[in-house]
Design an enzyme around this catalytic site. Sequence first.
Site, PDB file in Angstrom:
ATOM      1  N   ASP A   1      20.821 -16.189  29.900  1.00 50.15           N
ATOM      2  CA  ASP A   1      19.760 -15.897  29.211  1.00 50.15           C
ATOM      3  C   ASP A   1      18.354 -16.156  30.366  1.00 50.15           C
ATOM      4  O   ASP A   1      18.082 -17.295  30.677  1.00 50.15           O
ATOM      5  CB  ASP A   1      19.408 -16.676  28.005  1.00 50.15           C
ATOM      6  CG  ASP A   1      18.406 -16.058  27.070  1.00 50.15           C
ATOM      7  OD1 ASP A   1      17.275 -15.681  27.883  1.00 50.15           O
ATOM      8  OD2 ASP A   1      18.337 -16.395  25.932  1.00 50.15           O
TER       9      ASP A   1
ATOM     10  N   TYR B   1      18.963 -21.782  22.744  1.00 48.14           N
ATOM     11  CA  TYR B   1      18.208 -21.235  21.840  1.00 48.14           C
ATOM     12  C   TYR B   1      18.864 -21.414  20.422  1.00 48.14           C
ATOM     13  O   TYR B   1      20.043 -21.083  20.337  1.00 48.14           O
ATOM     14  CB  TYR B   1      17.815 -19.779  22.307  1.00 48.14           C
ATOM     15  CG  TYR B   1      17.267 -19.128  20.966  1.00 48.14           C
ATOM     16  CD1 TYR B   1      16.085 -19.426  20.535  1.00 48.14           C
ATOM     17  CD2 TYR B   1      17.763 -18.104  20.573  1.00 48.14           C
ATOM     18  CE1 TYR B   1      15.425 -18.770  19.149  1.00 48.14           C
ATOM     19  CE2 TYR B   1      17.359 -17.310  19.373  1.00 48.14           C
ATOM     20  CZ  TYR B   1      16.211 -17.913  18.884  1.00 48.14           C
ATOM     21  OH  TYR B   1      15.797 -16.922  17.903  1.00 48.14           O
TER      22      TYR B   1
ATOM     23  N   LYS C   1       9.752 -11.161  24.186  1.00 42.67           N
ATOM     24  CA  LYS C   1       8.910 -12.123  24.806  1.00 42.67           C
ATOM     25  C   LYS C   1       8.158 -11.598  26.206  1.00 42.67           C
ATOM     26  O   LYS C   1       7.317 -10.626  25.873  1.00 42.67           O
ATOM     27  CB  LYS C   1       9.768 -13.451  25.234  1.00 42.67           C
ATOM     28  CG  LYS C   1      10.880 -13.691  24.137  1.00 42.67           C
ATOM     29  CD  LYS C   1      10.105 -14.109  22.761  1.00 42.67           C
ATOM     30  CE  LYS C   1      10.965 -14.856  21.771  1.00 42.67           C
ATOM     31  NZ  LYS C   1      12.046 -14.177  21.474  1.00 42.67           N
TER      32      LYS C   1
ATOM     33  N   ARG D   1      21.816   7.175  18.431  1.00 41.42           N
ATOM     34  CA  ARG D   1      22.752   5.827  18.559  1.00 41.42           C
ATOM     35  C   ARG D   1      23.383   5.909  19.964  1.00 41.42           C
ATOM     36  O   ARG D   1      23.401   4.809  20.550  1.00 41.42           O
ATOM     37  CB  ARG D   1      23.528   5.641  17.141  1.00 41.42           C
ATOM     38  CG  ARG D   1      24.452   4.393  17.647  1.00 41.42           C
ATOM     39  CD  ARG D   1      25.011   4.113  16.421  1.00 41.42           C
ATOM     40  NE  ARG D   1      25.807   5.305  15.829  1.00 41.42           N
ATOM     41  CZ  ARG D   1      26.705   5.950  15.899  1.00 41.42           C
ATOM     42  NH1 ARG D   1      27.476   5.151  17.255  1.00 41.42           N
ATOM     43  NH2 ARG D   1      27.393   6.675  15.457  1.00 41.42           N
TER      44      ARG D   1
END
Length: 379
Positions: free
Chosen positions: A170, A98, A195, A46
């Site tokens: 973004d 978004y 994406k 982690r």
Amino acid sequence: MKFDTLALHTGVEICPHTGASSVPIFQSSTFHWESLDDTPKFDYARSGNPTRAALEHAIAALEGARHGFAFSSGMAAITGVLLTLSAGSHIIACEDVYGGTFRALTKVFTRLGIETTFVDTTDLNQIEAAIRPQTRAIYLETPSNPNLRVTDLAGAVHIARDHGLLSIVDNTFMSPCLQNPHALGADVVVHSATKFLGGHSDVVAGVATCNDDDLAEEIYLIQNGCGGVLGPQDSWLLMRGIKTLPLRIRQSQATASQIAAYLSQHSKVHNVFYPGLPTHPGAEIHQRQAQGPGAVLSFDLGSSDAVRRFVEHLHVPIFAVSLGAVETILSYPARMSHAAMPEEQRRRLGITDGLLRLSVGLEDAEDLLEDLEHALRKI
């Protein structure tokens, strides 16, 4: 190096232990300590994993940043960055953000005492007017999702710096192949790496980059402390996808430009939103700050009934959530990406029941145009 070369040669493409031409997938949750006093670079996955570290180095290099972070999704990256803000902070965000980001800002961060004012960031005066004593950050998308509005990044960043605010961009729609917000002064860049960076509809991931060392420590604190990290398998898939990013972007963008021009002249189409069209209100600004119009466009068919008939007769694109993949993806923002946004606000922003978003893939342009024409005839 030019971007095409950099996408393949960021300095982590060869395994230093074996000389393998692909970074290994280190499928390990923990790492051996040689001694009590010899703290290893990696101790628990982690907190850090060699495969993820290679990806984080690569994305930082592509965005021209000092630090990179890989998260389990785009929203994990976005919220991870925003969680560096303290309770009581105020954020200014683009109003046509978004839908997932809108949901986080209005339903999650309000529980932490962090408020957001949504403004039309294409008008820099509205950004200035929204600043409060508690304002700590400006959050931008350009082009925005789904109507591809263009914000003047340099102008917005200048306002942020004048007021001591964090500027967050973004960059999902453009990718570092076409736009580099850090070069324009942005403090943080985030992506839904699901994406264009991944590009194959086979991984869910998010990344963030920054240059400031203190800010990087804060982002890492959230990444490690909250635990929304990207696993080694997905990190490897993302690095593989990045290697073909420039080629994919070029072909998809070329086809998208043809489709946008075709749709803009079609009698069944009410409006087309694409920064590559000379009629787009933000075309001039976009040309100044990006290296191309991208592979995503939106168009309005006027009604949900028209959308239904169109979708039923379309064969090549998949009708689904997401974008930026090798296959062309048609999405319906009102029911998909922006379903979390209240209907009244969607309509005010032009996210109508007739709006469709098209992410153009790598299919032959003529095949796509013929398919679109066939479906439009059925309206």
